[in-house]
Design a protein around this motif. Structure first.
Motif, PDB file in Angstrom:
ATOM      1  N   THR A 215       0.827  -1.090   0.039  1.00  0.00           N
ATOM      2  CA  THR A 215      -0.056  -0.174  -0.047  1.00  0.00           C
ATOM      3  C   THR A 215       0.786   1.390   0.096  1.00  0.00           C
ATOM      4  O   THR A 215       0.669   2.132  -0.839  1.00  0.00           O
ATOM      5  CB  THR A 215      -1.145  -0.251   1.201  1.00  0.00           C
ATOM      6  OG1 THR A 215      -1.825  -1.244   1.214  1.00  0.00           O
ATOM      7  CG2 THR A 215      -1.762   1.185   1.252  1.00  0.00           C
ATOM      8  N   ARG A 216       1.879   1.168   0.818  1.00  0.00           N
ATOM      9  CA  ARG A 216       2.868   2.352   0.688  1.00  0.00           C
ATOM     10  C   ARG A 216       3.449   2.586  -0.275  1.00  0.00           C
ATOM     11  O   ARG A 216       3.402   3.504  -0.847  1.00  0.00           O
ATOM     12  CB  ARG A 216       3.707   2.365   2.144  1.00  0.00           C
ATOM     13  CG  ARG A 216       4.700   3.334   2.229  1.00  0.00           C
ATOM     14  CD  ARG A 216       5.678   3.077   3.346  1.00  0.00           C
ATOM     15  NE  ARG A 216       6.355   1.823   2.751  1.00  0.00           N
ATOM     16  CZ  ARG A 216       7.218   1.121   3.901  1.00  0.00           C
ATOM     17  NH1 ARG A 216       7.001   1.315   5.059  1.00  0.00           N
ATOM     18  NH2 ARG A 216       8.029   0.121   3.137  1.00  0.00           N
TER      19      ARG A 216
ATOM     20  N   TYR B 201       1.010   3.609  -3.208  1.00  0.00           N
ATOM     21  CA  TYR B 201       0.647   4.902  -3.027  1.00  0.00           C
ATOM     22  C   TYR B 201       1.856   5.917  -3.584  1.00  0.00           C
ATOM     23  O   TYR B 201       1.405   6.797  -4.268  1.00  0.00           O
ATOM     24  CB  TYR B 201       0.183   5.243  -1.860  1.00  0.00           C
ATOM     25  CG  TYR B 201      -0.388   6.483  -1.663  1.00  0.00           C
ATOM     26  CD1 TYR B 201      -1.705   6.849  -2.083  1.00  0.00           C
ATOM     27  CD2 TYR B 201       0.335   7.650  -1.010  1.00  0.00           C
ATOM     28  CE1 TYR B 201      -2.352   8.129  -2.196  1.00  0.00           C
ATOM     29  CE2 TYR B 201      -0.246   8.746  -0.762  1.00  0.00           C
ATOM     30  CZ  TYR B 201      -1.380   9.143  -1.309  1.00  0.00           C
ATOM     31  OH  TYR B 201      -1.876  10.186  -1.214  1.00  0.00           O
ATOM     32  N   ARG B 202       2.941   5.657  -3.109  1.00  0.00           N
ATOM     33  CA  ARG B 202       3.995   6.632  -3.473  1.00  0.00           C
ATOM     34  C   ARG B 202       4.412   6.557  -5.027  1.00  0.00           C
ATOM     35  O   ARG B 202       4.858   7.856  -5.411  1.00  0.00           O
ATOM     36  CB  ARG B 202       5.357   6.322  -2.678  1.00  0.00           C
ATOM     37  CG  ARG B 202       5.295   6.456  -1.224  1.00  0.00           C
ATOM     38  CD  ARG B 202       6.832   6.343  -0.596  1.00  0.00           C
ATOM     39  NE  ARG B 202       6.565   6.624   0.837  1.00  0.00           N
ATOM     40  CZ  ARG B 202       7.344   6.099   1.515  1.00  0.00           C
ATOM     41  NH1 ARG B 202       8.328   5.081   1.222  1.00  0.00           N
ATOM     42  NH2 ARG B 202       7.215   6.474   2.729  1.00  0.00           N
TER      43      ARG B 202
ATOM     44  N   PRO C 258      -0.133   8.111  -6.225  1.00  0.00           N
ATOM     45  CA  PRO C 258      -1.212   8.324  -5.457  1.00  0.00           C
ATOM     46  C   PRO C 258      -2.794   8.706  -5.986  1.00  0.00           C
ATOM     47  O   PRO C 258      -3.539   8.694  -5.303  1.00  0.00           O
ATOM     48  CB  PRO C 258      -0.709   9.635  -4.771  1.00  0.00           C
ATOM     49  CG  PRO C 258       0.225  10.367  -5.756  1.00  0.00           C
ATOM     50  CD  PRO C 258       0.714   9.205  -6.438  1.00  0.00           C
ATOM     51  N   TYR C 259      -2.676   8.930  -7.160  1.00  0.00           N
ATOM     52  CA  TYR C 259      -4.084   9.425  -7.750  1.00  0.00           C
ATOM     53  C   TYR C 259      -4.735   8.059  -8.253  1.00  0.00           C
ATOM     54  O   TYR C 259      -6.096   7.833  -8.293  1.00  0.00           O
ATOM     55  CB  TYR C 259      -3.993  10.436  -8.737  1.00  0.00           C
ATOM     56  CG  TYR C 259      -3.437  11.492  -8.085  1.00  0.00           C
ATOM     57  CD1 TYR C 259      -4.296  12.225  -7.000  1.00  0.00           C
ATOM     58  CD2 TYR C 259      -2.002  11.769  -8.350  1.00  0.00           C
ATOM     59  CE1 TYR C 259      -3.403  13.471  -6.591  1.00  0.00           C
ATOM     60  CE2 TYR C 259      -1.441  13.070  -7.845  1.00  0.00           C
ATOM     61  CZ  TYR C 259      -2.102  13.815  -6.958  1.00  0.00           C
ATOM     62  OH  TYR C 259      -1.679  14.942  -6.094  1.00  0.00           O
TER      63      TYR C 259
ATOM     64  N   GLY D 214      -3.735   4.690  -8.261  1.00  0.00           N
ATOM     65  CA  GLY D 214      -3.138   3.293  -8.071  1.00  0.00           C
ATOM     66  C   GLY D 214      -4.190   2.608  -7.164  1.00  0.00           C
ATOM     67  O   GLY D 214      -5.436   3.059  -7.255  1.00  0.00           O
TER      68      GLY D 214
END
Length: 118
Positions: A77-78, A81-82, A85-86, A88
């Motif tokens: 998830t981390r 998202y990096r 972020p829009y 994913g």
């Protein structure tokens, strides 16, 4: 008197390997991070083969598999998202991908013996 020669003898085979080596074998079904795709087949990780191998590896330690999968869910998830972020994958999609396939999950319709639905 013997003449010196520039020819060398071919090397001997040497000792046998004490553990399997990566060359000559198939690629491992491990994640390519931070994209979280399988190194061996390019599918989203965990791919079906990775899931089978994880179940086999943790067959005697179901709680350990649960903790391991939850940790991977957090890390993926981390990472994802990096990367994006829009657009994913969302948390519920990643939960299904990383955690819900585990052998410890039961259908909500399953009830213990003797329990009735109210």
């Amino acid at each position: 008197m013997s003449a010196l020669t520039t020819q060398t003898h071919p090397p001997l085979g040497g000792p046998k390997a004490d553990r399997p080596r990566a060359h000559g074998e198939e690629k491992p079904h491990t994640p390519l991070r931070p994209m979280w795709f399988c190194r061996a087949d390019g599918q989203q990780w965990p791919c079906p083969e990775a899931r089978l191998r994880l179940r086999r590896e943790f067959e005697d330690n179901i709680p350990g598999l649960t903790i391991y999968l939850a940790g991977l869910y957090y890390e993926a998830t981390r990472d994802l998202y990096r990367l994006n972020p829009y657009d994913g994958p969302g948390p519920s999609e990643l939960f299904v991908r990383f955690v819900s396939w585990g052998p410890f999950r039961k259908d909500a319709a399953e009830r213990p013996n003797g329990a009735s639905r109210a």
